[in-house]
Design a protein around this motif. Structure first.
Motif, mmCIF file in Angstrom:
data_model
loop_
_atom_site.group_PDB
_atom_site.id
_atom_site.type_symbol
_atom_site.label_atom_id
_atom_site.label_comp_id
_atom_site.label_asym_id
_atom_site.label_seq_id
_atom_site.Cartn_x
_atom_site.Cartn_y
_atom_site.Cartn_z
ATOM 1 N N TYR A 12 0.814 -1.210 0.000
ATOM 2 C CA TYR A 12 0.000 0.000 0.000
ATOM 3 C C TYR A 12 0.849 1.263 0.000
ATOM 4 O O TYR A 12 0.434 2.295 -0.530
ATOM 5 C CB TYR A 12 -0.939 0.011 1.218
ATOM 6 N N TYR A 121 -4.877 -3.755 5.755
ATOM 7 C CA TYR A 121 -3.747 -3.901 4.836
ATOM 8 C C TYR A 121 -2.562 -4.634 5.460
ATOM 9 O O TYR A 121 -1.655 -5.056 4.761
ATOM 10 C CB TYR A 121 -3.244 -2.522 4.377
ATOM 11 N N GLU A 200 -3.118 -5.641 -4.650
ATOM 12 C CA GLU A 200 -3.733 -5.202 -3.396
ATOM 13 C C GLU A 200 -4.051 -6.436 -2.553
ATOM 14 O O GLU A 200 -4.481 -7.460 -3.080
ATOM 15 C CB GLU A 200 -5.028 -4.434 -3.654
ATOM 16 N N VAL A 202 -6.181 -7.194 1.063
ATOM 17 C CA VAL A 202 -6.978 -6.691 2.179
ATOM 18 C C VAL A 202 -7.478 -7.874 2.997
ATOM 19 O O VAL A 202 -8.051 -8.826 2.449
ATOM 20 C CB VAL A 202 -8.171 -5.844 1.690
#
Length: 248
Positions: A12, A121, A200, A202
């Motif tokens: 991130y 994250y 990404e 998550v």
């Protein structure tokens, strides 16, 4: 030419600081932000002049709107590029800083907002807890905290494995998958003669996880909502998990 971006565990800190992140998510517009803030403020009954911390504020769309309503707003984000853009809007009662949200900011506020899945994250539960503890330290004794997270159960059940978007002439090929306790999004983009890949990750945190975090850090959950209309939270049908909490 394909360029793989080595982002590691702190993906991130790089991805959010690229111009491509803001192109991909440009549909998060000011009207959406204003509507959600109006509903939230109506529920919270925050008086104009109250201090608000917008934690992980991005380019400041929520912060700017909140300040226009008469609130004293501080926006924090890890992305230097985002804060540089947000600082163009600084004025009386509106300021922005580069800051890591796992670390306490040395001020306290009437309300701390963490919006649009700006959590989950981190690789370790210790970092999650550290962030919650930092949020608590940033709340005044009678302050309130808000975390607007995805509803992990709904997202898992409605995962779109593959999609393609063309935005501002940039072609984004997006694939999503479950990988352990994470939802992973691979982003392959083509921009003129460049081809880049980003990822990404998550964490699939549930209400029970946040309740455990709150219990360990001395916070009390007072309300949950399932969407930006502030409808009741339903673990199977709601697309959001919006949590309102205070210090115990």
């Amino acid at each position: 030419m394909l360029v793989e971006i080595p982002m590691g565990n702190h993906w991130y800190s790089f991805w959010f600081n690229t111009p491509y992140y803001h192109v991909l998510y440009k549909d998060r517009n000011d009207q959406e932000a204003a509507h959600f803030m109006n509903r939230l403020l109506e529920f919270l009954q925050l008086k104009p002049g109250s201090s608000i911390l917008d934690l992980a504020c991005g380019k400041g769309r929520h912060s700017i709107y909140l300040n226009s309503l008469g609130y004293d707003v501080t926006g924090l984000d890890l992305s230097e590029r985002s804060i540089h853009a947000a600082k163009e809007f600084e004025r009386s009662g509106l300021r922005f800083f580069v800051h890591d949200m796992t670390k306490p900011f040395p001020e306290q506020f009437d309300a701390v907002f963490n919006l649009f899945t700006s959590f989950g994250y981190f690789e370790t539960e210790g970092e999650d807890l550290q962030t919650i503890q930092s949020i608590k330290s940033e709340m005044k004794p009678n302050g309130v905290g808000i975390i607007d997270f995805m509803n992990a159960e709904y997202v898992k059940n409605h995962l779109v494995p593959e999609e393609t978007k063309v935005i501002d002439g940039i072609r984004f090929q997006i694939s999503k998958r479950l990988e352990g306790e994470y939802i992973v999004k691979d982003i392959h983009l083509e921009d003129e003669h460049r081809s880049l890949r980003f990822t990404e990750r998550v964490k699939t945190l549930y209400l029970s996880d946040f309740l455990r975090y709150f219990d360990q850090t001395g916070l009390n959950l007072i309300e949950t909502f399932g969407d930006y209309e502030l409808q009741p939270f339903d673990s199977e049908r709601s697309d959001r998990l919006i949590m309102i909490f205070k210090t115990s």
